[in-house]
Design a protein around this motif. Structure first.
Motif, PDB file in Angstrom:
ATOM      1  N   VAL A   7      14.931   6.009 -27.812  1.00  0.00           N
ATOM      2  CA  VAL A   7      16.201   4.205 -27.850  1.00  0.00           C
ATOM      3  C   VAL A   7      16.343   4.367 -29.762  1.00  0.00           C
ATOM      4  CG1 VAL A   7      16.734   1.790 -27.421  1.00  0.00           C
ATOM      5  CG2 VAL A   7      16.365   3.554 -25.981  1.00  0.00           C
ATOM      6  N   SER A  11      27.216   4.260 -15.364  1.00  0.00           N
ATOM      7  CA  SER A  11      26.864   4.253 -16.618  1.00  0.00           C
ATOM      8  C   SER A  11      28.425   5.169 -17.417  1.00  0.00           C
ATOM      9  CB  SER A  11      25.770   5.137 -16.881  1.00  0.00           C
ATOM     10  OG  SER A  11      24.274   4.721 -16.307  1.00  0.00           O
ATOM     11  N   ASN A  34      22.487   4.682 -21.088  1.00  0.00           N
ATOM     12  CA  ASN A  34      23.330   3.798 -21.077  1.00  0.00           C
ATOM     13  C   ASN A  34      22.604   3.300 -23.230  1.00  0.00           C
ATOM     14  OD1 ASN A  34      25.233   1.962 -18.850  1.00  0.00           O
ATOM     15  ND2 ASN A  34      23.059   2.279 -18.133  1.00  0.00           N
ATOM     16  N   HIS A  35      21.977   3.287 -23.423  1.00  0.00           N
ATOM     17  CA  HIS A  35      22.003   3.346 -24.999  1.00  0.00           C
ATOM     18  C   HIS A  35      22.671   4.044 -25.754  1.00  0.00           C
ATOM     19  CE1 HIS A  35      19.769   6.507 -24.783  1.00  0.00           C
ATOM     20  NE2 HIS A  35      19.594   6.841 -26.167  1.00  0.00           N
ATOM     21  N   LEU A  86      27.128   2.792 -26.014  1.00  0.00           N
ATOM     22  CA  LEU A  86      26.971   1.947 -25.470  1.00  0.00           C
ATOM     23  C   LEU A  86      26.711   1.273 -27.026  1.00  0.00           C
ATOM     24  CD1 LEU A  86      27.853  -1.096 -24.270  1.00  0.00           C
ATOM     25  CD2 LEU A  86      25.364  -1.312 -22.496  1.00  0.00           C
ATOM     26  N   GLY A  87      25.495   1.909 -27.660  1.00  0.00           N
ATOM     27  CA  GLY A  87      24.398   1.738 -28.808  1.00  0.00           C
ATOM     28  C   GLY A  87      25.554   1.664 -29.719  1.00  0.00           C
ATOM     29  N   VAL A 144      22.089  -3.564 -24.489  1.00  0.00           N
ATOM     30  CA  VAL A 144      21.990  -2.024 -23.347  1.00  0.00           C
ATOM     31  C   VAL A 144      20.659  -2.404 -22.494  1.00  0.00           C
ATOM     32  CG1 VAL A 144      20.328  -0.309 -23.728  1.00  0.00           C
ATOM     33  CG2 VAL A 144      21.965  -0.762 -25.635  1.00  0.00           C
ATOM     34  N   SER A 161      21.733  -2.484 -18.762  1.00  0.00           N
ATOM     35  CA  SER A 161      20.588  -1.356 -18.041  1.00  0.00           C
ATOM     36  C   SER A 161      20.665  -2.024 -16.405  1.00  0.00           C
ATOM     37  CB  SER A 161      19.744  -0.425 -18.621  1.00  0.00           C
ATOM     38  OG  SER A 161      20.239   0.096 -19.725  1.00  0.00           O
TER      39      SER A 161
END
Length: 374
Positions: A26, A101, A307-308, A311-312, A337, A341
Protein backbone atom coordinates in the motif's frame (compact mmCIF):
# COMPACT_ATOMS: atom_id res chain seq x y z
CA UNK A 1 5.73 -31.04 14.13
CA UNK A 2 3.53 -33.74 12.61
CA UNK A 3 1.71 -33.41 9.32
CA UNK A 4 -1.61 -33.01 11.09
CA UNK A 5 -0.21 -30.40 13.46
CA UNK A 6 1.35 -28.50 10.59
CA UNK A 7 -2.11 -28.16 9.08
CA UNK A 8 -4.13 -27.44 12.22
CA UNK A 9 -1.70 -25.26 14.18
CA UNK A 10 -2.43 -21.53 14.21
CA UNK A 11 0.56 -19.34 13.41
CA UNK A 12 -0.43 -15.91 14.68
CA UNK A 13 2.84 -14.38 13.55
CA UNK A 14 2.04 -15.17 9.93
CA UNK A 15 -1.22 -13.22 10.11
CA UNK A 16 0.68 -10.23 11.45
CA UNK A 17 3.31 -10.70 8.75
CA UNK A 18 0.63 -10.79 6.04
CA UNK A 19 -0.82 -7.51 7.25
CA UNK A 20 2.61 -5.90 7.40
CA UNK A 21 3.37 -7.09 3.85
CA UNK A 22 0.08 -5.62 2.61
CA UNK A 23 1.00 -2.36 4.33
CA UNK A 24 4.32 -2.24 2.47
CA UNK A 25 2.57 -2.67 -0.89
CA UNK A 26 0.00 0.00 0.00
CA UNK A 27 2.81 2.43 0.89
CA UNK A 28 4.54 1.59 -2.39
CA UNK A 29 1.48 2.44 -4.50
CA UNK A 30 0.37 5.45 -2.48
CA UNK A 31 3.84 6.84 -3.14
CA UNK A 32 3.15 6.66 -6.89
CA UNK A 33 -0.29 8.31 -7.03
CA UNK A 34 -0.69 11.60 -8.84
CA UNK A 35 -2.26 14.57 -7.08
CA UNK A 36 -4.27 16.11 -9.91
CA UNK A 37 -5.57 13.09 -11.82
CA UNK A 38 -6.08 9.34 -11.31
CA UNK A 39 -2.75 7.79 -12.21
CA UNK A 40 0.11 5.85 -10.67
CA UNK A 41 2.56 6.73 -13.45
CA UNK A 42 2.41 10.53 -13.50
CA UNK A 43 5.38 12.89 -13.39
CA UNK A 44 7.32 13.05 -10.12
CA UNK A 45 6.48 16.73 -9.65
CA UNK A 46 2.79 15.81 -9.43
CA UNK A 47 3.27 13.05 -6.83
CA UNK A 48 0.52 13.21 -4.25
CA UNK A 49 2.65 12.10 -1.31
CA UNK A 50 6.30 12.93 -1.83
CA UNK A 51 7.23 11.64 1.62
CA UNK A 52 6.42 8.12 0.37
CA UNK A 53 8.77 8.35 -2.61
CA UNK A 54 11.37 5.99 -1.04
CA UNK A 55 8.65 3.34 -0.73
CA UNK A 56 8.25 3.22 -4.51
CA UNK A 57 11.52 1.27 -4.64
CA UNK A 58 11.06 -0.68 -1.41
CA UNK A 59 7.37 -1.34 -0.71
CA UNK A 60 7.00 -3.94 -3.45
CA UNK A 61 9.06 -6.27 -1.23
CA UNK A 62 5.68 -7.05 0.30
CA UNK A 63 4.97 -9.18 -2.78
CA UNK A 64 8.11 -11.28 -2.22
CA UNK A 65 7.08 -11.68 1.42
CA UNK A 66 3.64 -12.91 0.32
CA UNK A 67 5.22 -15.49 -1.99
CA UNK A 68 7.46 -16.78 0.79
CA UNK A 69 4.47 -17.13 3.13
CA UNK A 70 2.45 -18.87 0.41
CA UNK A 71 5.14 -21.47 -0.14
CA UNK A 72 4.89 -22.46 3.52
CA UNK A 73 1.16 -22.03 4.14
CA UNK A 74 -0.10 -23.66 0.94
CA UNK A 75 2.15 -26.67 1.48
CA UNK A 76 0.86 -26.99 5.05
CA UNK A 77 -2.78 -26.54 4.03
CA UNK A 78 -2.52 -29.27 1.41
CA UNK A 79 -1.73 -31.93 4.03
CA UNK A 80 -4.51 -34.51 4.17
CA UNK A 81 -6.41 -32.94 1.29
CA UNK A 82 -7.64 -34.55 -1.86
CA UNK A 83 -6.72 -32.58 -5.00
CA UNK A 84 -10.31 -31.44 -5.56
CA UNK A 85 -10.84 -30.41 -1.93
CA UNK A 86 -7.63 -28.39 -2.06
CA UNK A 87 -8.68 -26.64 -5.28
CA UNK A 88 -12.16 -25.86 -3.97
CA UNK A 89 -10.83 -24.43 -0.71
CA UNK A 90 -8.41 -22.21 -2.60
CA UNK A 91 -11.17 -21.03 -4.93
CA UNK A 92 -13.46 -20.22 -2.00
CA UNK A 93 -10.65 -18.27 -0.35
CA UNK A 94 -9.55 -16.34 -3.44
CA UNK A 95 -12.53 -15.55 -5.66
CA UNK A 96 -15.26 -13.96 -3.48
CA UNK A 97 -13.14 -11.01 -2.36
CA UNK A 98 -11.59 -10.81 -5.84
CA UNK A 99 -14.96 -10.50 -7.58
CA UNK A 100 -16.36 -7.97 -5.11
CA UNK A 101 -13.21 -5.86 -5.04
CA UNK A 102 -13.16 -5.86 -8.83
CA UNK A 103 -16.65 -4.35 -8.83
CA UNK A 104 -15.43 -1.61 -6.49
CA UNK A 105 -12.53 -0.93 -8.83
CA UNK A 106 -14.90 -0.90 -11.79
CA UNK A 107 -17.16 1.69 -10.17
CA UNK A 108 -14.10 3.78 -9.34
CA UNK A 109 -12.93 3.70 -12.95
CA UNK A 110 -16.39 4.50 -14.29
CA UNK A 111 -16.42 7.58 -12.05
CA UNK A 112 -13.39 8.89 -13.95
CA UNK A 113 -15.19 8.62 -17.30
CA UNK A 114 -13.72 5.31 -18.42
CA UNK A 115 -15.97 3.63 -21.04
CA UNK A 116 -18.22 0.87 -19.72
CA UNK A 117 -17.16 -1.58 -22.44
CA UNK A 118 -13.50 -1.22 -21.51
CA UNK A 119 -14.21 -1.51 -17.78
CA UNK A 120 -16.37 -4.61 -18.34
CA UNK A 121 -13.69 -6.31 -20.46
CA UNK A 122 -10.98 -5.49 -17.92
CA UNK A 123 -13.18 -6.83 -15.11
CA UNK A 124 -13.91 -10.07 -16.99
CA UNK A 125 -10.20 -10.80 -17.42
CA UNK A 126 -9.57 -9.88 -13.81
CA UNK A 127 -12.41 -12.04 -12.45
CA UNK A 128 -11.10 -15.26 -14.03
CA UNK A 129 -7.42 -14.51 -13.38
CA UNK A 130 -6.66 -14.45 -17.07
CA UNK A 131 -2.93 -14.46 -17.84
CA UNK A 132 -3.62 -11.91 -20.56
CA UNK A 133 -4.50 -8.38 -19.47
CA UNK A 134 -5.25 -5.55 -19.12
CA UNK A 135 -7.12 -5.79 -15.82
CA UNK A 136 -9.43 -3.60 -13.80
CA UNK A 137 -6.76 -3.55 -11.08
CA UNK A 138 -3.05 -4.04 -11.67
CA UNK A 139 -2.25 -5.95 -8.48
CA UNK A 140 -4.05 -9.02 -9.82
CA UNK A 141 -0.86 -10.19 -11.53
CA UNK A 142 0.38 -11.57 -8.21
CA UNK A 143 -2.80 -13.62 -7.80
CA UNK A 144 -2.26 -15.11 -11.24
CA UNK A 145 1.22 -16.19 -10.14
CA UNK A 146 -0.29 -17.58 -6.93
CA UNK A 147 -2.94 -19.46 -8.93
CA UNK A 148 -0.25 -21.15 -11.02
CA UNK A 149 1.49 -22.18 -7.79
CA UNK A 150 -1.81 -23.61 -6.55
CA UNK A 151 -2.12 -25.52 -9.82
CA UNK A 152 1.35 -26.96 -9.24
CA UNK A 153 0.34 -28.14 -5.75
CA UNK A 154 -2.88 -29.58 -7.20
CA UNK A 155 -0.87 -31.56 -9.75
CA UNK A 156 1.50 -32.81 -7.05
CA UNK A 157 -1.44 -33.99 -4.94
CA UNK A 158 -2.73 -35.95 -7.92
CA UNK A 159 0.61 -37.52 -8.75
CA UNK A 160 2.49 -38.15 -5.53
CA UNK A 161 0.91 -36.41 -2.57
CA UNK A 162 2.56 -34.18 -0.01
CA UNK A 163 5.40 -36.67 0.50
CA UNK A 164 6.92 -35.34 -2.74
CA UNK A 165 6.68 -31.65 -1.81
CA UNK A 166 10.35 -31.46 -0.85
CA UNK A 167 11.49 -32.82 -4.22
CA UNK A 168 9.07 -30.57 -6.09
CA UNK A 169 10.36 -27.54 -4.17
CA UNK A 170 13.94 -28.41 -5.13
CA UNK A 171 13.07 -28.75 -8.82
CA UNK A 172 11.14 -25.49 -8.76
CA UNK A 173 14.00 -23.77 -6.95
CA UNK A 174 16.63 -25.03 -9.40
CA UNK A 175 14.62 -23.98 -12.47
CA UNK A 176 14.01 -20.55 -10.98
CA UNK A 177 17.67 -20.16 -9.99
CA UNK A 178 18.83 -21.01 -13.51
CA UNK A 179 16.40 -18.45 -14.92
CA UNK A 180 17.71 -15.78 -12.53
CA UNK A 181 21.31 -16.54 -13.51
CA UNK A 182 20.52 -16.13 -17.21
CA UNK A 183 18.46 -12.98 -16.53
CA UNK A 184 21.22 -11.29 -14.53
CA UNK A 185 23.83 -12.31 -17.10
CA UNK A 186 21.71 -10.83 -19.89
CA UNK A 187 21.10 -7.60 -17.97
CA UNK A 188 24.77 -7.07 -17.21
CA UNK A 189 26.26 -8.18 -20.54
CA UNK A 190 26.97 -5.54 -23.22
CA UNK A 191 25.45 -5.49 -26.66
CA UNK A 192 22.00 -5.40 -28.25
CA UNK A 193 21.58 -9.20 -28.23
CA UNK A 194 21.95 -9.31 -24.44
CA UNK A 195 19.58 -6.36 -24.05
CA UNK A 196 17.00 -8.11 -26.22
CA UNK A 197 17.33 -11.32 -24.20
CA UNK A 198 16.97 -9.41 -20.94
CA UNK A 199 13.84 -7.69 -22.26
CA UNK A 200 12.41 -11.06 -23.33
CA UNK A 201 13.14 -12.72 -19.98
CA UNK A 202 11.56 -9.82 -18.13
CA UNK A 203 8.13 -10.39 -19.67
CA UNK A 204 5.10 -11.50 -17.68
CA UNK A 205 4.99 -15.17 -18.84
CA UNK A 206 8.23 -15.85 -16.97
CA UNK A 207 6.50 -14.67 -13.80
CA UNK A 208 3.35 -16.66 -14.56
CA UNK A 209 5.31 -19.89 -14.95
CA UNK A 210 7.03 -19.32 -11.58
CA UNK A 211 10.52 -18.84 -13.01
CA UNK A 212 10.98 -15.31 -11.66
CA UNK A 213 9.65 -15.98 -8.15
CA UNK A 214 9.89 -19.75 -7.91
CA UNK A 215 12.79 -19.64 -5.45
CA UNK A 216 10.59 -17.75 -2.98
CA UNK A 217 7.84 -20.36 -3.09
CA UNK A 218 10.44 -23.14 -2.98
CA UNK A 219 12.07 -21.83 0.19
CA UNK A 220 8.67 -21.60 1.89
CA UNK A 221 7.90 -25.20 0.90
CA UNK A 222 11.28 -26.47 2.12
CA UNK A 223 10.83 -24.69 5.44
CA UNK A 224 7.44 -26.39 5.80
CA UNK A 225 9.05 -29.72 4.93
CA UNK A 226 11.73 -29.11 7.56
CA UNK A 227 9.23 -28.37 10.31
CA UNK A 228 7.04 -31.27 9.20
CA UNK A 229 9.67 -33.98 8.72
CA UNK A 230 12.67 -32.58 10.51
CA UNK A 231 15.49 -30.35 9.34
CA UNK A 232 18.48 -32.23 7.93
CA UNK A 233 21.93 -31.09 6.88
CA UNK A 234 21.09 -31.69 3.23
CA UNK A 235 17.74 -29.91 3.53
CA UNK A 236 19.33 -26.96 5.27
CA UNK A 237 21.92 -26.82 2.50
CA UNK A 238 19.19 -26.59 -0.12
CA UNK A 239 17.48 -23.79 1.80
CA UNK A 240 20.77 -21.90 2.20
CA UNK A 241 21.57 -22.09 -1.52
CA UNK A 242 18.07 -21.04 -2.58
CA UNK A 243 18.15 -18.15 -0.10
CA UNK A 244 21.09 -16.77 -2.08
CA UNK A 245 18.92 -16.75 -5.17
CA UNK A 246 16.00 -15.25 -3.24
CA UNK A 247 18.32 -12.36 -2.38
CA UNK A 248 19.36 -12.12 -6.02
CA UNK A 249 15.73 -11.96 -7.17
CA UNK A 250 14.98 -9.21 -4.67
CA UNK A 251 17.84 -7.08 -5.97
CA UNK A 252 16.88 -7.37 -9.64
CA UNK A 253 15.28 -4.18 -11.01
CA UNK A 254 15.39 -2.32 -7.68
CA UNK A 255 17.27 0.96 -8.16
CA UNK A 256 20.22 1.81 -5.96
CA UNK A 257 22.21 0.27 -3.14
CA UNK A 258 19.99 1.63 -0.36
CA UNK A 259 16.78 0.28 -1.90
CA UNK A 260 18.38 -3.14 -2.30
CA UNK A 261 19.76 -3.14 1.23
CA UNK A 262 16.48 -2.10 2.86
CA UNK A 263 14.46 -4.53 0.73
CA UNK A 264 16.78 -7.38 1.66
CA UNK A 265 16.62 -6.45 5.33
CA UNK A 266 12.82 -6.43 5.28
CA UNK A 267 12.58 -9.76 3.49
CA UNK A 268 15.14 -11.49 5.70
CA UNK A 269 13.44 -10.07 8.78
CA UNK A 270 10.16 -11.52 7.46
CA UNK A 271 11.87 -14.88 7.01
CA UNK A 272 12.93 -14.68 10.65
CA UNK A 273 9.38 -13.85 11.71
CA UNK A 274 8.09 -16.86 9.77
CA UNK A 275 10.60 -19.20 11.40
CA UNK A 276 9.96 -17.90 14.91
CA UNK A 277 6.19 -17.86 14.36
CA UNK A 278 6.20 -21.54 13.47
CA UNK A 279 8.82 -22.68 15.97
CA UNK A 280 7.19 -20.77 18.83
CA UNK A 281 3.57 -20.92 17.71
CA UNK A 282 2.36 -21.58 21.25
CA UNK A 283 3.09 -18.03 22.42
CA UNK A 284 -0.32 -16.86 21.28
CA UNK A 285 -1.99 -19.17 23.80
CA UNK A 286 -0.87 -16.76 26.52
CA UNK A 287 -2.89 -14.00 24.84
CA UNK A 288 -6.24 -15.60 23.91
CA UNK A 289 -8.06 -12.28 23.85
CA UNK A 290 -5.79 -11.03 21.07
CA UNK A 291 -6.39 -14.01 18.78
CA UNK A 292 -9.62 -12.69 17.14
CA UNK A 293 -7.96 -9.34 16.39
CA UNK A 294 -4.85 -10.97 14.91
CA UNK A 295 -6.96 -13.32 12.79
CA UNK A 296 -8.98 -10.35 11.59
CA UNK A 297 -5.82 -8.48 10.56
CA UNK A 298 -4.65 -11.56 8.66
CA UNK A 299 -7.98 -11.83 6.85
CA UNK A 300 -8.09 -8.08 6.22
CA UNK A 301 -4.73 -8.10 4.46
CA UNK A 302 -6.26 -9.76 1.38
CA UNK A 303 -9.11 -7.28 0.70
CA UNK A 304 -6.78 -4.38 1.55
CA UNK A 305 -4.35 -5.69 -1.04
CA UNK A 306 -7.14 -6.03 -3.61
CA UNK A 307 -8.78 -2.66 -2.99
CA UNK A 308 -6.03 -0.17 -2.35
CA UNK A 309 -4.64 0.31 -5.85
CA UNK A 310 -7.40 1.39 -8.24
CA UNK A 311 -9.61 2.76 -5.47
CA UNK A 312 -6.72 4.71 -4.02
CA UNK A 313 -5.56 6.27 -7.26
CA UNK A 314 -9.13 7.46 -7.99
CA UNK A 315 -9.94 8.65 -4.46
CA UNK A 316 -6.73 10.66 -3.95
CA UNK A 317 -7.26 13.22 -6.77
CA UNK A 318 -10.99 13.33 -6.03
CA UNK A 319 -10.27 14.39 -2.45
CA UNK A 320 -7.51 16.74 -3.61
CA UNK A 321 -10.05 18.49 -5.87
CA UNK A 322 -11.96 19.43 -2.71
CA UNK A 323 -9.04 21.60 -1.65
CA UNK A 324 -7.96 19.36 1.22
CA UNK A 325 -4.39 19.37 2.43
CA UNK A 326 -2.08 16.52 1.48
CA UNK A 327 -1.91 14.99 4.98
CA UNK A 328 -5.70 15.07 5.23
CA UNK A 329 -6.09 13.49 1.77
CA UNK A 330 -3.58 10.79 2.68
CA UNK A 331 -5.32 9.76 5.90
CA UNK A 332 -8.79 10.05 4.37
CA UNK A 333 -7.86 7.93 1.33
CA UNK A 334 -6.24 5.33 3.55
CA UNK A 335 -9.30 5.29 5.82
CA UNK A 336 -11.59 4.79 2.81
CA UNK A 337 -9.51 1.84 1.60
CA UNK A 338 -9.54 0.26 5.06
CA UNK A 339 -13.27 0.87 5.50
CA UNK A 340 -14.22 -0.57 2.11
CA UNK A 341 -11.93 -3.56 2.68
CA UNK A 342 -13.38 -4.18 6.15
CA UNK A 343 -16.94 -4.01 4.88
CA UNK A 344 -16.17 -6.44 2.05
CA UNK A 345 -14.54 -8.85 4.50
CA UNK A 346 -17.37 -8.61 7.02
CA UNK A 347 -20.36 -8.97 4.73
CA UNK A 348 -20.35 -9.85 1.00
CA UNK A 349 -17.13 -11.89 1.06
CA UNK A 350 -18.36 -13.97 3.99
CA UNK A 351 -21.82 -14.46 2.46
CA UNK A 352 -20.39 -15.53 -0.88
CA UNK A 353 -17.90 -17.88 0.78
CA UNK A 354 -20.71 -19.45 2.79
CA UNK A 355 -22.78 -19.94 -0.36
CA UNK A 356 -19.85 -21.57 -2.14
CA UNK A 357 -19.12 -23.81 0.86
CA UNK A 358 -22.76 -24.93 0.96
CA UNK A 359 -22.65 -25.64 -2.74
CA UNK A 360 -19.47 -27.67 -2.22
CA UNK A 361 -21.09 -29.70 0.56
CA UNK A 362 -24.12 -30.36 -1.65
CA UNK A 363 -21.84 -31.51 -4.44
CA UNK A 364 -20.03 -33.86 -2.05
CA UNK A 365 -23.33 -35.25 -0.77
CA UNK A 366 -24.62 -35.89 -4.27
CA UNK A 367 -21.40 -37.69 -5.15
CA UNK A 368 -21.64 -39.88 -2.06
CA UNK A 369 -25.27 -40.73 -2.81
CA UNK A 370 -24.42 -41.55 -6.40
CA UNK A 371 -21.50 -43.74 -5.29
CA UNK A 372 -23.66 -45.78 -2.88
CA UNK A 373 -26.73 -46.09 -5.11
CA UNK A 374 -26.86 -49.50 -6.83
Amino acid sequence: MSAGAAKSEYFAGLDLLRFAAAGLVVADHFGLYAWAYPSATGPARDAAFGFLEPMSAIGSIGVEIFFLISGFVIAASAVGSTPNDFALRRAIRVFPALWISGLVAGVAMLSTGAPLSSVAADYARYAVLSPVGPYIDGVVWTLIVEAVFYALIYAVLWSGGTATFGRVAKVLGVLSALYLIVLVAAETAPGPAAAHLASLLGRFPFKVFLLRHGVLFAVGMLIWSGFDRGFTRAGNGWIAVLLVFCSLEICIDRPGFVANLVSLALWWASLGVLLVSVARSGWIKRYPRQVPMIRRLGRLSYPVYLNHYTLGLVVVPALAALGWSRPLVFFAALAIVLLVSSLIMAYPERLLQTALKNAMRGWHNRREVAATTP
